[in-house]
Design a protein around this motif. Structure first.
Motif, mmCIF file in Angstrom:
data_model
loop_
_atom_site.group_PDB
_atom_site.id
_atom_site.type_symbol
_atom_site.label_atom_id
_atom_site.label_comp_id
_atom_site.label_asym_id
_atom_site.label_seq_id
_atom_site.Cartn_x
_atom_site.Cartn_y
_atom_site.Cartn_z
ATOM 1 N N SER A 51 0.948 -1.443 -0.326
ATOM 2 C CA SER A 51 0.205 -0.193 0.372
ATOM 3 C C SER A 51 0.855 1.545 -0.229
ATOM 4 N N THR A 52 0.445 2.713 -0.415
ATOM 5 C CA THR A 52 1.007 3.434 -0.342
ATOM 6 C C THR A 52 1.530 3.707 1.679
ATOM 7 N N GLU A 77 0.780 -2.257 4.653
ATOM 8 C CA GLU A 77 -0.496 -3.464 3.730
ATOM 9 C C GLU A 77 0.746 -4.120 2.817
#
Length: 528
Positions: free
Chosen positions: A76-77, A81
């Motif tokens: 994720s950014t 995650e």
């Protein structure tokens, strides 16, 4: 320098016979303490486990991270995650399907306090891991999930270089039905079920661990070596003789001999390269005479001439060390205390002052034990250090040599140890990996018993930060605090050194000195 023609003939004519050569024989140091992936904390068991198991990602021959059981991944950014997509039709070595749920269950087992995993802290950044490790939350609350049979999702409490940590045995999947049925004996031949390039065929204590190719491995077609024997080789001089006699194709190390002479004798069979490893002498800070006596600890450290140690005792291009984190650690400049800028004569004069300040003299000399595990190099080093202490300070050091398992138990118990052989080989390329071995009085890796709340707090704050200047500054301050307290006696930073017969190809230098057998192969035309 290449070997002379006659030396080449005499050396390689002694290789095993055509039938025996099908088995690659590797020197591997002491007897492995365990083959439980989640309980391994040593180089020797790690070498074997990287052949028996494979994590979500793995390392290639050069040490680069490549797909393992997972064929792809995304993050994720915010870096918190990670999603891993498993390869199609993954199998355990017994032919059963290996799914995302097996990885989830294995992560839970690795961090369950009942497992007592000594390096569980590597996975501490996973969401809720600290609470699980303390027994304050059930393993099922760990931030690892399987939304479907082919996807593993790992949630983090803070962004870290997760892929590095997933290459370590603590992150390998373990076949839990065997654990449930056999308990600690699930690691024995006929019971150990893995997912790596090899399976366990035999384990003869104090002799060898034998693996054979795992035909269920997803890339079995590319695995060239059919059978590998990890031989116990505690003594480097004996290991060298076995290599010269053709009993070994690859050594775990090379005994301390002049580098130029070894190059002249073995030519390009000798492999020497930089290595993320640090060697120090630990001190038991929980008991007299070293507890609450920083002047004495400083005197013992200052009296050792590290240039002599690295030039004449180790002799393989090692760098003298005055801190614990080696050069080459990612985004980090090693700490150098003020004493590192002094001449050796100045250090020795300061050592005598602090020895006297600690209450010792020629009339009242310190008597102390220096403990080390069986090894030619460790014995030579202990003799050299004892001689320097006696010459500079008048210390009377008694040397205690112990078999590896006994040594590890005594070192961890902190009951009879005083000064002992220590050090750390990086699990991942992160300065925190070195410093974390000194955090927490209840940490089984903290064999010195060093206890400093501010040091621990700095490491905890750094662990929650991404790579960057703030994290690096915290780690640098923590190392300075540790070293300036003379909690440990740094001696040198490692190089890796091996002998590899010319019939074996694919052995590549890498900073962590990891050499999985799956990347090795026989030279075309070599006797099999």
């Amino acid at each position: 320098m290449p070997l002379p023609h006659l030396a080449l003939l005499s050396l390689f004519a002694l290789l095993p016979s055509a039938t025996a050569a099908r088995e690659l024989v590797r020197g591997n140091g002491p007897e492995p303490a365990t083959l439980d992936a989640h309980r391994c904390q040593e180089v020797v068991c790690g070498n074997i486990l990287r052949d028996l198991y494979e994590g979500l990602v793995t390392e290639d021959a050069h040490g680069a991270i490549v797909p393992g059981a997972a064929q792809s991944w995304s993050v994720s950014t915010d870096g918190r995650e990670w999603r891993f997509r498993l390869r199609d039709e993954l199998l355990w070595s017994n032919g059963e399907a290996l799914t995302a749920n097996d990885f989830v269950a294995s992560f839970r087992r690795a961090l369950d306090p009942a497992t007592a995993a000594p390096v569980a802290a590597l996975l501490r950044p996973i969401a809720n891991a600290p609470a699980v490790m303390r027994g304050e939350a059930p393993p099922e609350s760990l931030g690892v999930a399987a939304p479907d049979a082919s996807t593993v999702v790992i949630r983090l409490d803070e962004p870290v270089a997760l892929l590095d940590r997933l290459t370590f045995p603590i992150a390998f999947p373990v076949y839990l039905p065997a654990v449930a049925q056999f308990g600690a004996q699930h690691t024995r031949p006929g019971r150990l079920v893995g997912n790596g390039a090899y399976r366990l065929d035999a384990w003869t204590p104090q002799a060898a661990v034998v693996l054979t190719k795992n035909t269920q491995f997803h890339s079995a077609a590319s695995v060239a070596v059919e059978r590998v024997r990890f031989a116990v080789t505690e003594d480097a001089a004996s290991e060298l003789k076995r290599f010269q006699a053709g009993d070994l194709h690859l050594t775990e190390t090379v005994p301390p001999r002049p580098l130029a002479a070894l190059r002249a004798e073995f030519g390009d069979a000798l492999k020497v390269s930089p290595y993320l490893g640090s060697f120090w002498l630990g001190m038991n800070l929980t008991r007299p005479p070293l507890r609450d006596n920083p002047a004495l600890r400083s005197a013992l450290s200052l009296a050792i001439d590290r240039d002599i140690v690295t030039r004449y005792v180790t002799g393989f291009g090692e760098e003298p060390a005055y801190g614990v984190v080696p050069a080459g650690a990612r985004d980090y400049a090693p700490y150098r205390p003020a004493s590192a800028s002094l001449t050796q004569a100045q250090r020795e004069a300061l050592a005598r002052e602090r020895y006297a300040a600690a209450g010792y003299s020629a009339q009242r000399p310190l008597a102390i034990e220096l403990r080390y595990n069986t090894s030619t190099l460790h014995r030579r080093l202990a003799l050299a250090v004892a001689a320097m202490w006696r010459q500079v300070l008048g210390v009377r050091a008694t040397l205690r040599n112990e078999e590896w398992k006994v040594f590890v138990q005594n070192r961890r118990a902190r009951a009879i140890t005083q000064v002992f052989r220590g050090g750390w080989i990086a699990d991942v390329n992160d300065p925190l990996d070195f410093l974390a071995t000194f955090s927490g009085a209840d940490n089984p890796l903290n064999t010195t018993g060093y206890a400093d709340a501010e040091f621990d707090a700095q490491l905890m704050r750094a662990a929650r930060l991404p790579q960057g200047a703030e994290r690096t500054a915290l780690l640098a301050r923590a190392e300075a605090r540790l070293v300036d307290a003379d909690a440990v006696i740094p001696l040198y930073f490692y190089t890796s050194k091996h002998l590899v017969v010319r019939d074996v190809e694919g052995f590549e230098a890498n900073a962590l000195d990891h050499h999985a057998t799956r990347w090795l192969r026989w030279r075309e035309g070599a006797a099999r």
